[in-house]
Write a protein that holds these residues in place. Structure first.
Motif, short mmCIF file in Angstrom:
data_model
loop_
_atom_site.label_atom_id
_atom_site.label_comp_id
_atom_site.label_asym_id
_atom_site.label_seq_id
_atom_site.Cartn_x
_atom_site.Cartn_y
_atom_site.Cartn_z
N LEU A 15 1.10 -1.40 -0.06
CA LEU A 15 -0.05 0.17 0.00
C LEU A 15 1.06 1.27 -0.10
CD1 LEU A 15 -2.79 1.16 -0.33
CD2 LEU A 15 -2.69 1.27 2.33
N THR A 16 2.19 1.25 0.53
CA THR A 16 3.18 2.36 0.93
C THR A 16 3.27 2.71 -0.57
OG1 THR A 16 4.93 0.87 1.54
CG2 THR A 16 3.37 1.98 3.42
N GLU A 17 3.43 1.71 -1.47
CA GLU A 17 4.72 2.15 -2.87
C GLU A 17 2.84 2.58 -3.57
OE1 GLU A 17 7.18 1.40 -5.93
OE2 GLU A 17 7.56 1.30 -3.65
N VAL A 18 2.05 2.27 -3.35
CA VAL A 18 1.03 2.02 -4.25
C VAL A 18 1.02 3.93 -3.86
CG1 VAL A 18 -1.11 2.13 -4.74
CG2 VAL A 18 -0.08 0.46 -4.48
N MET A 19 0.62 3.93 -3.13
CA MET A 19 0.44 5.53 -2.19
C MET A 19 1.38 6.69 -3.01
SD MET A 19 0.93 6.98 1.69
CE MET A 19 3.06 7.32 1.60
N ILE A 27 -0.67 7.84 3.92
CA ILE A 27 -1.51 7.17 3.85
C ILE A 27 -2.90 6.90 4.77
CG2 ILE A 27 -1.92 4.44 5.08
CD1 ILE A 27 0.52 4.00 5.13
N PRO A 28 -2.92 7.82 5.75
CA PRO A 28 -4.88 8.31 6.39
C PRO A 28 -5.57 9.52 5.12
CG PRO A 28 -3.36 8.48 7.72
CD PRO A 28 -2.28 8.30 6.88
N THR A 29 -4.73 10.28 4.81
CA THR A 29 -5.09 11.09 3.29
C THR A 29 -5.22 10.13 2.25
OG1 THR A 29 -3.55 12.75 4.37
CG2 THR A 29 -4.48 12.95 1.36
N PHE A 30 -4.46 9.08 1.56
CA PHE A 30 -4.85 8.42 0.45
C PHE A 30 -6.22 7.27 0.78
CE2 PHE A 30 -4.07 4.25 -1.44
CZ PHE A 30 -4.02 4.44 -2.72
N GLY A 39 -15.95 4.27 -2.69
CA GLY A 39 -16.56 3.82 -1.64
C GLY A 39 -15.98 3.03 -0.88
N VAL A 40 -15.07 1.84 -0.93
CA VAL A 40 -14.46 1.18 0.23
C VAL A 40 -12.99 1.75 0.56
CG1 VAL A 40 -15.44 -0.43 -0.78
CG2 VAL A 40 -13.36 -0.19 -2.30
N SER A 41 -12.32 1.39 1.46
CA SER A 41 -10.78 1.04 2.28
C SER A 41 -9.57 0.63 0.95
CB SER A 41 -10.69 0.57 2.99
OG SER A 41 -10.50 -0.87 3.09
N PRO A 42 -8.20 1.25 0.41
CA PRO A 42 -7.27 0.43 -0.38
C PRO A 42 -7.21 -0.99 -0.48
CG PRO A 42 -6.95 2.42 0.53
CD PRO A 42 -7.85 1.96 1.09
N GLN A 43 -7.60 -1.28 0.96
CA GLN A 43 -7.89 -2.94 1.53
C GLN A 43 -8.24 -3.63 1.11
OE1 GLN A 43 -7.25 -0.86 3.53
NE2 GLN A 43 -4.56 -0.53 4.19
N HIS A 44 -9.54 -3.30 1.50
CA HIS A 44 -10.90 -4.34 0.35
C HIS A 44 -11.02 -3.99 -0.92
CE1 HIS A 44 -15.24 -4.15 0.83
NE2 HIS A 44 -15.23 -5.53 0.90
N LEU A 45 -10.49 -2.75 -1.99
CA LEU A 45 -10.79 -2.94 -3.21
C LEU A 45 -9.89 -3.82 -3.39
CD1 LEU A 45 -11.82 -1.28 -5.50
CD2 LEU A 45 -10.01 0.21 -4.96
N ARG A 46 -8.95 -3.73 -2.67
CA ARG A 46 -7.81 -5.10 -3.08
C ARG A 46 -8.28 -6.33 -2.84
NH1 ARG A 46 -1.65 -4.27 -1.70
NH2 ARG A 46 -1.85 -3.37 -4.34
#
Length: 60
Positions: A15-19, A27-30, A39-46
């Protein structure tokens, strides 16, 4: 945000690399921005992508 979505869906980058590739330094802003767009968090999208078999479709 299209790039962020594609990186989350089609790669296993941390996630840090994607950000960072999307120009974010926090990370919070991203995460808030991804949630507003998709409509979902980055983790949930993944997770959704992995369940649909999309992960690893494209190589960087």
């Amino acid at each position: 945000m299209q790039v962020a979505r594609d990186l989350l869906r089609y790669t296993e980058l941390p996630l840090t690399e994607v950000m960072q590739r999307c120009g974010y330094t926090s990370i919070p802003t991203f995460s808030r921005t991804v949630r507003r767009w998709w409509g979902v968090s980055p983790q949930h999208l993944r997770i959704l992508a992995r369940n649909s078999g999309d992960i690893g479709k494209y190589a960087l």
